[in-house]
Design a protein around this motif. Sequence first.
Motif, PDB file in Angstrom:
ATOM      1  N   SER A 139      38.775-113.439  68.137  1.00 62.19           N
ATOM      2  CA  SER A 139      39.127-114.626  67.348  1.00 62.19           C
ATOM      3  C   SER A 139      39.187-115.891  68.186  1.00 62.19           C
ATOM      4  O   SER A 139      39.203-116.995  67.634  1.00 62.19           O
ATOM      5  CB  SER A 139      40.475-114.404  66.653  1.00 62.19           C
ATOM      6  N   GLU A 140      39.209-115.739  69.500  1.00 63.10           N
ATOM      7  CA  GLU A 140      39.379-116.881  70.395  1.00 63.10           C
ATOM      8  C   GLU A 140      38.204-117.853  70.268  1.00 63.10           C
ATOM      9  O   GLU A 140      37.034-117.470  70.350  1.00 63.10           O
ATOM     10  CB  GLU A 140      39.480-116.383  71.837  1.00 63.10           C
ATOM     11  N   GLY A 141      38.534-119.119  70.054  1.00 63.39           N
ATOM     12  CA  GLY A 141      37.509-120.152  69.970  1.00 63.39           C
ATOM     13  C   GLY A 141      36.770-120.198  68.649  1.00 63.39           C
ATOM     14  O   GLY A 141      35.835-120.990  68.498  1.00 63.39           O
ATOM     15  N   ARG A 142      37.136-119.373  67.704  1.00 64.26           N
ATOM     16  CA  ARG A 142      36.474-119.360  66.392  1.00 64.26           C
ATOM     17  C   ARG A 142      37.303-120.137  65.379  1.00 64.26           C
ATOM     18  O   ARG A 142      38.536-120.107  65.406  1.00 64.26           O
ATOM     19  CB  ARG A 142      36.296-117.926  65.879  1.00 64.26           C
ATOM     20  N   GLU A 143      36.631-120.788  64.479  1.00 62.38           N
ATOM     21  CA  GLU A 143      37.330-121.477  63.395  1.00 62.38           C
ATOM     22  C   GLU A 143      37.963-120.468  62.446  1.00 62.38           C
ATOM     23  O   GLU A 143      39.029-120.711  61.892  1.00 62.38           O
ATOM     24  CB  GLU A 143      36.340-122.373  62.641  1.00 62.38           C
ATOM     25  N   ARG A 144      37.296-119.329  62.285  1.00 59.65           N
ATOM     26  CA  ARG A 144      37.800-118.274  61.399  1.00 59.65           C
ATOM     27  C   ARG A 144      38.084-117.031  62.230  1.00 59.65           C
ATOM     28  O   ARG A 144      37.222-116.556  62.972  1.00 59.65           O
ATOM     29  CB  ARG A 144      36.759-117.965  60.324  1.00 59.65           C
TER      30      ARG A 144
END
Length: 261
Positions: A181-186
């Motif tokens: 999930s790191e660095g993702r908008e979702r």
Amino acid sequence: MERSTWWTTAVSDIEPGSIRYRGYPVEEVIDGASFASTIWLLLRGELPSPAQARLLERALVAGADHGPQAPSIAIARMAMTCGVGVNNAMASAINVLGDVHGGAGEQLMEILAGLADADDLPSAVADVRRRLRYVPGFGHRFHPRDPRRDPLVGAVTRAVADGVVAGRHLEVALEIERQLSEGRERAVPMNIDGATAIIYAELGFAPALGRGLFVLSRAVGALAHAWEESGSGARNKGPVPRDQLAAYAGPPPRHLEPRGD
């Protein structure tokens, strides 16, 4: 009755008028053990603690059904309209629970086992992510956040606090989830396969049994949908409505030359 060593088993002891599961009389198991505890007993040889049984039961309940959009359930319903029995429809569903549909939990359990002893967990997880095209047990094609994730992860977290399980597999899975999930908008939260993989691994089941337990769980949904479809009166119901055809992607219309004989 004479005993034969053609088959030997430590699972059950059957004689005329007597049935024992791992040494326990079936009458006592009927009165004193839940279904989840009986599964544990037959697979592992000893009864689980009440807390272990409750955790196992949560995983089994969570995986029981995911509606007709799940291929295995759709297949069970289609099979039922072909005039077969409930057992045939259930078997048809179970037979497609393979590496792609139904195998992610086992695959993740193998990953968790490989990372459980890592000294530098973030680095070890990052290395696994570099080697794999995708990590099984995370994300969902239908749910932005699988509604089964939080209650199952919460149950494991409580079990760790109560000393029921060690918690290392949970720790590994949460680190994978964090990195995905790191660095993702979702975010990319774990799905039912990921959450149940944690439970089965924490409870000490071998990865191959993780898939077997999922199959056992999903068989309930296959039974329910097959039985429901049996009352619909539908016959030979295919994967798409009768007024629709599968898209054709072959050659345009053409003709054979006369044979000339």
